[in-house]
Motif scaffolding. Structure first.
Motif, PDB file in Angstrom:
ATOM      1  N   PHE A  90       4.245   0.740 -18.079  1.00 42.49           N
ATOM      2  CA  PHE A  90       4.808   0.364 -16.856  1.00 42.49           C
ATOM      3  C   PHE A  90       6.242   0.821 -16.635  1.00 42.49           C
ATOM      4  O   PHE A  90       7.030   0.393 -16.024  1.00 42.49           O
ATOM      5  CB  PHE A  90       4.852  -1.206 -16.766  1.00 42.49           C
ATOM      6  CG  PHE A  90       3.306  -1.972 -16.993  1.00 42.49           C
ATOM      7  CD1 PHE A  90       2.797  -2.018 -15.862  1.00 42.49           C
ATOM      8  CD2 PHE A  90       2.995  -2.276 -18.321  1.00 42.49           C
ATOM      9  CE1 PHE A  90       1.395  -2.698 -16.085  1.00 42.49           C
ATOM     10  CE2 PHE A  90       1.928  -2.842 -18.347  1.00 42.49           C
ATOM     11  CZ  PHE A  90       1.058  -3.165 -17.181  1.00 42.49           C
ATOM     12  N   PRO A 116       0.914  -2.979 -11.101  1.00 39.23           N
ATOM     13  CA  PRO A 116       2.270  -3.445 -11.699  1.00 39.23           C
ATOM     14  C   PRO A 116       1.911  -4.603 -12.545  1.00 39.23           C
ATOM     15  O   PRO A 116       1.232  -5.324 -12.755  1.00 39.23           O
ATOM     16  CB  PRO A 116       2.943  -4.105 -10.606  1.00 39.23           C
ATOM     17  CG  PRO A 116       1.722  -4.388  -9.461  1.00 39.23           C
ATOM     18  CD  PRO A 116       0.594  -3.388  -9.822  1.00 39.23           C
ATOM     19  N   GLN A 132       7.580  -1.255 -11.111  1.00 41.27           N
ATOM     20  CA  GLN A 132       6.530  -1.238 -12.192  1.00 41.27           C
ATOM     21  C   GLN A 132       6.238  -2.781 -12.878  1.00 41.27           C
ATOM     22  O   GLN A 132       5.216  -3.194 -13.204  1.00 41.27           O
ATOM     23  CB  GLN A 132       6.629  -0.233 -13.240  1.00 41.27           C
ATOM     24  CG  GLN A 132       6.210   0.982 -12.796  1.00 41.27           C
ATOM     25  CD  GLN A 132       7.346   1.817 -12.232  1.00 41.27           C
ATOM     26  OE1 GLN A 132       8.384   1.751 -12.203  1.00 41.27           O
ATOM     27  NE2 GLN A 132       7.148   2.697 -11.140  1.00 41.27           N
TER      28      GLN A 132
END
Length: 511
Positions: free
Chosen positions: A136, A148, A166
């Protein structure tokens, strides 16, 4: 005369009645007044918790390709994009195919399945939280999730862990013109994580802390326009989701004159459970947790009234993955490609296992202890029984079998300990710890000092705190790797636990 009179009166009455019916005008059918008709939007929430890398078809459980056929069927039920797909936590770690790439195969498959978000479980720390966060970080060279990570309560050095879009503290999605807000928490599961992996990290995961955070962050989402609030928690009670305090606290949170939370997802306990928590007024709060290892996944169905601006209906159920009719070929190809790339590791045969091994068997525990002491030159060893998750069948002993037995990458720590302290620790923890000495087996000489080889999970645990000193050495040796080295040396002769538990072929690794 009387009969004629009555007949005449009856004819007059009938005529009057007929005249009245003939004069009634039919009620016109008017077009609906959209300002007065309440429109309802269905939101489908699908969740998976604790799949632990069981992405391949394993009979009654496992198989993301199977699961995705069922998910796609639900998506196809509506012409609109009204499905929210959530990964609760503990998604990556436990299987060999997931381990060889640190869970990348799971992340890639989840991306193909169009997960909307993922939360954090305790096992996301097993390979180091930085390793997990690398999916991420926006860097596609090390693998990247298309969804996410939502983290609402994990802090590093007192700062909430976030990273742009993210890694976020909350998420706001739009599904069929309905705005869905999502919060995600790791619960009070700190003790189930290797403390060596949580240095600098703190969780606010007690039920009261979660409820306080949801009230703040949930209100913020409402102010941003969220119509529905979902709370994902990697924690729960194995008895029932009704018994988990956080669920009850969330059920009673209010936003203005309505309830704040519309759906809750639990995890961690690996128990299939669901409930509709009744509230004084309004719709009950749906809560769900699936059984783990992808035997099933949870489904919450909400109906949102766009006029009243609230949820008017909620239902919860489970979907068994084994009921899938076929497999999603694109998801399966991702899994197959990862397997092919790691085939040499996954299919390496160490030796033939000549006898079924029960993981709690004393001979097996003696073998593990002797491997640890031989490799490190220690005179005593401690390993937690929970490090071993499955028994070993008779037959081929390969990486898949070894990883199923011991799926953790725990290091071996070397330190000194007095015999009397080792005896005290053993007496207090003998039901969950394997304690052996080189000369006396399960017996301990209280008048001598031992060089102790101990699994780092135990060394840094609260229950070893009274025996821990600041002087120790992290050997960086992984127990599973040492077992593999010893088994490789038995390729031509095989392995028999009854004869070989004290016959260690592995040489000393630590000088």
């Amino acid at each position: 005369m009387k009969k004629r009179y009555l007949l005449f009166i009856g004819m007059i009455f009938l005529g009057l009645l007929t005249g009245c019916i003939e004069e009634e005008k039919p009620t016109p059918i008017l077009p609906p007044d959209n300002s007065e008709v309440n429109e309802s939007v269905t939101i489908e929430i699908l969740q998976m918790n604790d799949i632990h890398g069981h992405i391949e078809n394993e009979g009654s459980y496992g198989g993301l390709a199977r699961a995705n056929t069922l998910i796609q069927q639900i998506r196809d039920e509506s012409k609109e994009d009204n499905t929210v797909l959530i990964g609760n936590g503990d998604m990556l770690q436990e299987t060999a195919i997931a381990r060889v790439g640190y869970g990348k195969v799971v992340i890639d498959a989840m991306s193909q399945m169009k997960f909307d978000m993922m939360g954090v479980g305790n096992h996301e720390f097993d390979w180091g939280f930085d390793q997990f966060l690398s999916y991420f970080d926006g860097d596609t060279s090390n693998g990247e999730a298309s969804f996410p990570l939502v983290n609402s309560n994990i802090y590093y050095e007192n700062q909430l862990v976030t990273n742009g879009n993210q890694v976020t503290s909350s998420l706001l999605l739009e599904k069929d013109n309905v705005k869905v807000g999502i919060l995600s928490y790791i619960g009070n599961v700190y003790s189930s994580i290797n403390a060596n992996m949580t240095v600098g990290y703190t969780f606010k995961g007690r039920p009261s802390e979660i409820a306080e955070s949801v009230e703040v962050l949930g209100t913020s989402l409402k102010e941003e326009g969220a119509d529905i609030i979902i709370v994902n928690i990697h924690d729960g009670e194995s008895s029932s989701c009704k018994d988990y305090e956080a669920n009850q606290l969330l059920a009673n949170l209010k936003y203005k004159d309505s309830y704040l939370v519309d759906a809750v997802i639990n995890g961690h306990t690996h128990t299939r459970q669901d409930a509709l928590l009744q509230r004084k007024d309004g719709v009950a709060l749906p809560v769900v947790q699936s059984a783990g290892k992808l035997s099933d996944f949870g489904r919450i169905n909400l109906k949102y009234d766009t006029t009243l601006k609230k949820v008017t209906y909620a239902n919860v159920s489970h979907i068994s993955v084994s009921k899938a009719n076929g497999m999603d070929q694109e998801v399966q190809k991702i899994i197959d490609d990862h397997y092919t790339a790691s085939k040499d590791i996954l299919e390496e045969v160490y030796c033939e296992n000549q006898q079924y091994i029960q993981r709690y068997d004393q001979n097996f525990q003696a073998y593990i202890s002797n491997v640890m002491m031989t490799a490190t030159g220690a005179t005593a060893s401690i390993c937690n029984t929970g490090a071993f998750r499955n028994n070993v069948p008779k037959g081929t002993f390969d990486f898949n079998v070894l990883y199923a037995l011991n799926p953790f990458d725990n290091h071996i720590i070397l330190c000194e300990i007095r015999g009397i302290d080792l005896k005290r620790f053993y007496d207090a923890n003998k039901d969950k710890e394997i304690v052996y000495t080189k000369d006396y087996g399960a017996s301990i000489a209280t008048d001598q000092t031992y060089t102790l080889a101990i699994i780092d999970y135990v060394y840094f645990s609260p229950y070893f705190a009274g025996y821990r000193t600041n002087t120790y050495t992290d050997t960086n040796l992984v127990l599973r790797d040492l077992i593999a080295q010893d088994l490789r040396l038995r390729k031509d002769v095989g392995f028999n636990i009854e004869k070989d538990y004290s016959n260690i072929l592995l040489s000393r690794v630590v000088s």
